[in-house]
Design a protein around this motif. Structure first.
Motif, PDB file in Angstrom:
ATOM      1  N   ILE A   1       3.840  17.917  -2.377  1.00  0.00           N
ATOM      2  CA  ILE A   1       4.678  18.460  -1.299  1.00  0.00           C
ATOM      3  C   ILE A   1       5.347  19.753  -1.760  1.00  0.00           C
ATOM      4  CG2 ILE A   1       6.762  18.060   0.076  1.00  0.00           C
ATOM      5  CD1 ILE A   1       5.926  15.021   0.050  1.00  0.00           C
ATOM      6  N   LYS A   2       5.910  19.746  -2.968  1.00  0.00           N
ATOM      7  CA  LYS A   2       6.600  20.938  -3.474  1.00  0.00           C
ATOM      8  C   LYS A   2       5.640  22.098  -3.700  1.00  0.00           C
ATOM      9  CE  LYS A   2      10.598  18.674  -5.477  1.00  0.00           C
ATOM     10  NZ  LYS A   2      11.364  18.364  -6.673  1.00  0.00           N
TER      11      LYS A   2
ATOM     12  N   ALA B   1       0.842  -1.185   0.000  1.00  0.00           N
ATOM     13  CA  ALA B   1       0.000   0.000   0.000  1.00  0.00           C
ATOM     14  C   ALA B   1       0.880   1.239   0.000  1.00  0.00           C
ATOM     15  CB  ALA B   1      -0.902  -0.002   1.225  1.00  0.00           C
ATOM     16  N   SER B   2       0.832   1.989  -1.080  1.00  0.00           N
ATOM     17  CA  SER B   2       1.624   3.201  -1.170  1.00  0.00           C
ATOM     18  C   SER B   2       0.924   4.197  -2.072  1.00  0.00           C
ATOM     19  CB  SER B   2       3.020   2.890  -1.709  1.00  0.00           C
ATOM     20  OG  SER B   2       3.825   4.044  -1.613  1.00  0.00           O
ATOM     21  N   LEU B   3       1.489   5.360  -2.180  1.00  0.00           N
ATOM     22  CA  LEU B   3       0.991   6.404  -3.069  1.00  0.00           C
ATOM     23  C   LEU B   3       2.083   6.692  -4.097  1.00  0.00           C
ATOM     24  CD1 LEU B   3      -0.507   8.743  -0.332  1.00  0.00           C
ATOM     25  CD2 LEU B   3      -1.793   7.337  -1.946  1.00  0.00           C
ATOM     26  N   PRO B   4       1.694   7.146  -5.269  1.00  0.00           N
ATOM     27  CA  PRO B   4       2.702   7.434  -6.301  1.00  0.00           C
ATOM     28  C   PRO B   4       3.688   8.509  -5.824  1.00  0.00           C
ATOM     29  CG  PRO B   4       0.476   7.566  -7.199  1.00  0.00           C
ATOM     30  CD  PRO B   4       0.347   7.402  -5.722  1.00  0.00           C
ATOM     31  N   LYS B   5       4.956   8.157  -5.817  1.00  0.00           N
ATOM     32  CA  LYS B   5       5.978   9.081  -5.300  1.00  0.00           C
ATOM     33  C   LYS B   5       6.035  10.379  -6.092  1.00  0.00           C
ATOM     34  CE  LYS B   5       9.224   6.393  -2.692  1.00  0.00           C
ATOM     35  NZ  LYS B   5      10.605   6.198  -2.368  1.00  0.00           N
TER      36      LYS B   5
ATOM     37  N   VAL C   1      13.133  19.725   0.416  1.00  0.00           N
ATOM     38  CA  VAL C   1      12.724  18.652   1.327  1.00  0.00           C
ATOM     39  C   VAL C   1      13.629  17.449   1.074  1.00  0.00           C
ATOM     40  CG1 VAL C   1      10.814  17.168   2.041  1.00  0.00           C
ATOM     41  CG2 VAL C   1      10.330  19.462   1.211  1.00  0.00           C
ATOM     42  N   ALA C   2      14.233  16.953   2.135  1.00  0.00           N
ATOM     43  CA  ALA C   2      15.113  15.789   2.014  1.00  0.00           C
ATOM     44  C   ALA C   2      14.298  14.570   1.575  1.00  0.00           C
ATOM     45  CB  ALA C   2      15.792  15.509   3.357  1.00  0.00           C
TER      46      ALA C   2
ATOM     47  N   LEU D   1       8.857   9.933   4.511  1.00  0.00           N
ATOM     48  CA  LEU D   1       8.124   9.940   5.766  1.00  0.00           C
ATOM     49  C   LEU D   1       6.738  10.572   5.573  1.00  0.00           C
ATOM     50  CD1 LEU D   1       7.986   9.343   8.769  1.00  0.00           C
ATOM     51  CD2 LEU D   1       9.107  11.555   9.176  1.00  0.00           C
ATOM     52  N   LEU D   2       6.681  11.683   4.835  1.00  0.00           N
ATOM     53  CA  LEU D   2       5.387  12.323   4.559  1.00  0.00           C
ATOM     54  C   LEU D   2       4.460  11.386   3.788  1.00  0.00           C
ATOM     55  CD1 LEU D   2       6.485  15.959   3.666  1.00  0.00           C
ATOM     56  CD2 LEU D   2       4.957  15.290   5.531  1.00  0.00           C
ATOM     57  N   ILE D   3       5.002  10.659   2.829  1.00  0.00           N
ATOM     58  CA  ILE D   3       4.201   9.713   2.053  1.00  0.00           C
ATOM     59  C   ILE D   3       3.670   8.610   2.962  1.00  0.00           C
ATOM     60  CG2 ILE D   3       4.297   7.959   0.235  1.00  0.00           C
ATOM     61  CD1 ILE D   3       6.289   9.862  -1.245  1.00  0.00           C
ATOM     62  N   GLU D   4       4.519   8.098   3.849  1.00  0.00           N
ATOM     63  CA  GLU D   4       4.082   7.060   4.794  1.00  0.00           C
ATOM     64  C   GLU D   4       2.993   7.590   5.718  1.00  0.00           C
ATOM     65  OE1 GLU D   4       4.697   3.769   4.908  1.00  0.00           O
ATOM     66  OE2 GLU D   4       5.706   4.189   3.007  1.00  0.00           O
ATOM     67  N   CYS D   5       3.139   8.850   6.138  1.00  0.00           N
ATOM     68  CA  CYS D   5       2.107   9.461   6.987  1.00  0.00           C
ATOM     69  C   CYS D   5       0.779   9.555   6.237  1.00  0.00           C
ATOM     70  CB  CYS D   5       2.538  10.855   7.443  1.00  0.00           C
ATOM     71  SG  CYS D   5       3.851  10.855   8.672  1.00  0.00           S
ATOM     72  N   CYS D   6       0.835   9.910   4.963  1.00  0.00           N
ATOM     73  CA  CYS D   6      -0.382   9.994   4.148  1.00  0.00           C
ATOM     74  C   CYS D   6      -1.045   8.627   4.007  1.00  0.00           C
ATOM     75  CB  CYS D   6      -0.068  10.565   2.771  1.00  0.00           C
ATOM     76  SG  CYS D   6       0.399  12.305   2.791  1.00  0.00           S
ATOM     77  N   VAL D   7      -0.248   7.610   3.756  1.00  0.00           N
ATOM     78  CA  VAL D   7      -0.785   6.246   3.635  1.00  0.00           C
ATOM     79  C   VAL D   7      -1.435   5.831   4.953  1.00  0.00           C
ATOM     80  CG1 VAL D   7      -0.141   3.805   3.379  1.00  0.00           C
ATOM     81  CG2 VAL D   7       0.800   5.520   1.817  1.00  0.00           C
ATOM     82  N   GLU D   8      -0.769   6.111   6.051  1.00  0.00           N
ATOM     83  CA  GLU D   8      -1.299   5.746   7.373  1.00  0.00           C
ATOM     84  C   GLU D   8      -2.594   6.504   7.649  1.00  0.00           C
ATOM     85  OE1 GLU D   8      -1.245   3.128   9.949  1.00  0.00           O
ATOM     86  OE2 GLU D   8       0.359   3.031   8.502  1.00  0.00           O
ATOM     87  N   PHE D   9      -2.642   7.786   7.283  1.00  0.00           N
ATOM     88  CA  PHE D   9      -3.852   8.589   7.471  1.00  0.00           C
ATOM     89  C   PHE D   9      -5.011   8.014   6.649  1.00  0.00           C
ATOM     90  CE2 PHE D   9      -6.617  12.168   6.252  1.00  0.00           C
ATOM     91  CZ  PHE D   9      -7.034  12.573   7.517  1.00  0.00           C
ATOM     92  N   ILE D  10      -4.737   7.651   5.416  1.00  0.00           N
ATOM     93  CA  ILE D  10      -5.766   7.059   4.552  1.00  0.00           C
ATOM     94  C   ILE D  10      -6.264   5.740   5.160  1.00  0.00           C
ATOM     95  CG2 ILE D  10      -6.181   5.990   2.299  1.00  0.00           C
ATOM     96  CD1 ILE D  10      -4.279   8.168   1.145  1.00  0.00           C
ATOM     97  N   ASN D  11      -5.350   4.926   5.651  1.00  0.00           N
ATOM     98  CA  ASN D  11      -5.743   3.671   6.306  1.00  0.00           C
ATOM     99  C   ASN D  11      -6.631   3.932   7.524  1.00  0.00           C
ATOM    100  OD1 ASN D  11      -4.442   1.931   4.523  1.00  0.00           O
ATOM    101  ND2 ASN D  11      -2.545   1.952   5.702  1.00  0.00           N
ATOM    102  N   LEU D  12      -6.255   4.913   8.321  1.00  0.00           N
ATOM    103  CA  LEU D  12      -7.004   5.255   9.523  1.00  0.00           C
ATOM    104  C   LEU D  12      -8.413   5.721   9.175  1.00  0.00           C
ATOM    105  CD1 LEU D  12      -6.859   5.739  12.648  1.00  0.00           C
ATOM    106  CD2 LEU D  12      -6.137   8.072  12.086  1.00  0.00           C
ATOM    107  N   VAL D  13      -8.526   6.652   8.234  1.00  0.00           N
ATOM    108  CA  VAL D  13      -9.836   7.189   7.844  1.00  0.00           C
ATOM    109  C   VAL D  13     -10.672   6.111   7.160  1.00  0.00           C
ATOM    110  CG1 VAL D  13     -11.035   8.894   6.413  1.00  0.00           C
ATOM    111  CG2 VAL D  13      -9.022   9.573   7.716  1.00  0.00           C
TER     112      VAL D  13
END
Length: 157
Positions: A25-26, A14-18, A35-36, A42-54
């Motif tokens: 993000i930009k 489960a991921s989002l297109p980088k 942005v490193a 990390l931001l992408i992982e947070c988005c995936v986790e947020f989508i899973n949660l919702v």
């Protein structure tokens, strides 16, 4: 062994297109801010986790209402339950904008382009023809040919 999600896929599946996420993000940052790569990941992982949660909470709301399909109202309720009430108005506005754009795209694609050109009688006749065609397909019979308008019978006269 990999940790499993609700659907039985590993979290790595489960991921989002980088590229899309990097672009988002930009766009949100001033042009002089960089942005490193690790921070982007990390931001992408947070988005995936947020989508899973919702999604999970939306499913719970849906189940409590004895429904089988998650509707937009379930997502909005999930946001409220999860403590994201301050975003509901903005999310709803984005949803309404999406519906409007989708309808405009459908109209532009020509799916409904000939509807405005039909009279009510023509539309009713076309609907009846399509019903007959569907019944014939369901019953394994032949499909009736599309009738031409009365003034346009070039073969018979």
């Amino acid at each position: 062994m990999e940790p499993m999600d609700i659907v039985g896929k590993s979290k790595e599946d489960a991921s989002l297109p980088k590229a899309t996420m990097t672009k988002i993000i930009k766009e949100m940052l001033p042009p002089d801010v960089r942005v490193a790569r690790d921070a982007q990941d990390l931001l992408i992982e947070c988005c995936v986790e947020f989508i899973n949660l919702v999604s999970s909470e939306s499913n719970e709301v849906c189940n409590r209402e004895d429904k089988r399909t998650i509707a937009p109202e379930h997502v909005l309720k999930a946001l409220e339950v999860l403590g994201f009430s301050e975003y509901i108005e903005e999310v709803y506005a984005a949803y309404e904008q999406h519906k409007l754009e989708t309808m405009q795209d459908t109209l532009k694609a020509g799916k409904w382009s000939n509807v405005a050109e039909m009279s009510e009688e023509e539309a009713l006749a076309e609907q009846q023809r399509m019903f007959a065609e569907a019944r014939a397909r369901m019953n394994g019979g032949a499909v009736a040919p599309k009738q031409q308008p009365e003034g346009d019978q070039s073969l018979g006269s």
